[in-house]
Design an enzyme around this catalytic site. Sequence first.
Site, PDB file in Angstrom:
ATOM      1  CG  HIS A 232     -15.872  34.884  -8.737  1.00 39.14           C
ATOM      2  ND1 HIS A 232     -15.766  35.993  -7.946  1.00 39.14           N
ATOM      3  CD2 HIS A 232     -17.059  34.325  -8.457  1.00 39.14           C
ATOM      4  CE1 HIS A 232     -16.862  36.102  -7.230  1.00 39.14           C
ATOM      5  NE2 HIS A 232     -17.678  35.100  -7.531  1.00 39.14           N
TER       6      HIS A 232
ATOM      7  CD  GLU B  60       2.140  41.624  -2.690  1.00 35.63           C
ATOM      8  OE1 GLU B  60       1.037  41.196  -2.988  1.00 35.63           O
ATOM      9  OE2 GLU B  60       2.341  42.775  -2.227  1.00 35.63           O
TER      10      GLU B  60
ATOM     11  CG  ASP C 271      -0.300  41.281  -6.525  1.00 33.86           C
ATOM     12  OD1 ASP C 271      -0.836  41.516  -7.624  1.00 33.86           O
ATOM     13  OD2 ASP C 271      -0.753  41.706  -5.445  1.00 33.86           O
TER      14      ASP C 271
ATOM     15  CB  CYS D 152      -0.271  35.865   3.061  1.00 37.28           C
ATOM     16  SG  CYS D 152       0.480  37.213   2.154  1.00 37.28           S
TER      17      CYS D 152
HETATM   18  C1  PEP Z   1      -1.070  38.412  -2.941  1.00 38.09           C
HETATM   19  O1  PEP Z   1      -0.833  39.213  -3.850  1.00 38.09           O
HETATM   20  O2  PEP Z   1      -0.823  37.190  -3.018  1.00 38.09           O
HETATM   21  C2  PEP Z   1      -1.686  38.871  -1.689  1.00 38.09           C
HETATM   22  C3  PEP Z   1      -1.785  38.076  -0.648  1.00 38.09           C
HETATM   23  O3  PEP Z   1      -2.174  40.127  -1.652  1.00 38.09           O
HETATM   24  P1  PEP Z   1      -3.519  40.570  -2.420  1.00 38.09           P
HETATM   25  O4  PEP Z   1      -4.194  39.334  -2.935  1.00 38.09           O
HETATM   26  O5  PEP Z   1      -4.315  41.311  -1.422  1.00 38.09           O
HETATM   27  O6  PEP Z   1      -2.976  41.433  -3.505  1.00 38.09           O
HETATM   28 MG    MG Z   2      -0.876  41.357  -3.473  1.00 33.95          MG
END
Ligand code: PEP
Ligand code: MG
Length: 561
Positions: free
Chosen positions: A184, A411, A435, A482
Amino acid sequence: MSELRGVGIGLGVAQGPVVRMAEAMPAPENTPSTAGAETERARVREAVATVARELNERGEAAGGAAQEVLEAQAMIAEDPTLQDEVDTRIDAGATAEWAVHDAFAGFRATLEAVGGYLGERAADLDDIAQRVLAQLRGVDAPGVPNPGHPFVLVARDLAPADTALLDLEQVLALVTTDGGPTSHTAILAREKGIVAIVGVGVGAQLVTGETVIVDAASGVVTREPTEDEKARAAQRAAARQSAEAAPPTPGALADGTPVALLANLGKPADAADAVVRGAEGVGLFRTEFLFLSSAQAPTIAQQRESYRELLAAFPGKKVVVRMLDAGADKPLAFLNDAHEENPALGLRGLRALRASEDILREQLTALAEADAETDADLWVMAPMVATVEETIYFTGLAREYGLRTAGVMVEIPASALLADRVLAHADFASIGTNDLTQYTMAADRMLGSVAGFQDPWHPAVLRLVREVGDAGARLDKPVGICGEAAADPLLAVVLVGLGATSLSMAPSALADVRHALSERTLSEARSLAEAALAADDASAARTAVATLAAELPLHKKETTS
Ligand code: PEP
Ligand code: MG
C-alpha cells in the site's frame, strides 16, 4: 559512508535529516495506582486536552478533508462518556495509563458491535488512545511525526491513515523497513510522487537527526554522504524537477520505437491531470470504481454521462474502457453478492457480467451512445478472461453494439498461455499484471502474509507476458500493460523488451517511465528482458536487470544526473 539497499519507487532522489516514526506502544500493565485517584484523573484530563489541542492544530494546518477527520478525532478524545468510563476505572484504583487503555478498548468494542459508519470509526480510537498514552508517558506519539522542518521519514511501514495525511512539503522522502513494491505504501508513494525506498530490511539502523540521501533510482539510502555526493544528488533532483516541468513528449525508446504512455483512471475528473502529465490516452478506465458504493446497477443515462465526460477529455486519442470488474477486491453488490469461499477464484469479472448479461448490455449501450457523441478512439475490453470462448463471446457482443475495437484483459495464466488463440479473435490484449501475478503465484493480492509472492518481477510472470507479447507480434495486434508493473521504470523497459506495445499507469508515474524508456533501444530492452527471464526469482531478476542496465551506455543526455 555506508549504503542500505531496498526497492526504489520511481526515479527520484532526495536528501535530508532522518526522523523516525515511533512504533506502536505496548499495552500498559494493570497494576494498582500509588498516586491516588485525584492525581490520576488530573493526569488524564491534561493528556486528553493536549492531544485534542494537537489534533485540532494539525487539522487546521492540513485543511480540507484531513481537517474534518482530525477535528472529529479531537472530539472523540474529549467525549464525556469516554471520560466517565476512564474515571470509573480510576476510582476503582487503576492508573491513568490502564484506565485509558481499558476504557478506550471497551468503547472500541461497542462501536464495532454497532457496525456501519460507527464501526468504521473503531480504528480511530486506537490511534487516539495511543496518543493519550504517549502523552501520559512523556514519549513521542506514534504516527507521522511533525518536527517542524522538512525530513526523511523512516518507518516500519505506514498505515493508510498516516499516508493519507502525509504533508508533501515536509516529507522529503520515505524509507520503510517492511513492505514490497506492491505494498500500500509503495502504491501511495507512486501516486503522490514521493521519493521512496521500501523494504530496506536494515533501515532500523537509521537514527533521527542523521543526514541521508535517498536514491529511489538505485534503491540505495546513503548514510553520512560526502559533500560531493550531496551536491550531485541536489543537481539530479533539480534536473528531474525541470524535466517534469518540461512539456511531455510521446513515449519512445532511444532508437525512436514508439511506446504509447497511457493513464489508468478511475473517474473522469482525473482526466485533466493525466492530460497535463502527457498521457497519450487512457489504457485502463476502471468503470467499477464509479459504482462501488451502489446497491443497484447504474442506469444507462448515468453511465453515458460519465463515459461522455471521460471521452470528451481525449479527442482523437485512444481510450480503453474496461467493463465492470466485480468480485474479490472490488465488490459490486448488484453484480455478485453471493458468499464465496474463494472470491478471487469465483464468479468475477466477465463471468459475473455474463451471469447478468442485461447489465453488460446496458454498459455497452451507454458506451456506444457516449462514443457517438465524442471524438475519442474508444476501445472496450473485458476483465478476467480465461478462455477463447469467452473472448469470442465478448468481442462478438461489443461489435453487436457497433463498438469498433474490442479486446480482453490477460490476467489469468490460461489466457496468457493461449494468447495466440485469444488474439485471433480479440483486437488487442491488455495485461493486468496485478491479477496475473496473483494467479501465477497463487498468492492473494489482498493478503499481507503472502505479499512477498506478489511481485511482477517474478520470471514466471514475465514468461507469461512474453507469451502474449510474442503472439501480439505474430498477429500484429497491440499488447498493452495496465497493472502496477508498468509504473516501475526499470520493469517498464523489460516489459517493452517482452513485446508490450503500450504502457498504462497512474499519471504520476508517467514522467519517470518516459525517461527510463528514452534511455534504451529496443535491442537493449530485449537484452534486459532476457536477463530477467533467466533469473530464478523476482529479486534476482530485478538485480540482474539493474546490474546489466548500469553497464549499458546511455543514449540520451541524462536529464536526472
Ligand atoms: C490488474 O489486475 O493488473 C489490473 C490492471 O486490474 P485491477 O488492478 O483493477 O484488478
Ligand atoms: Mg485485475
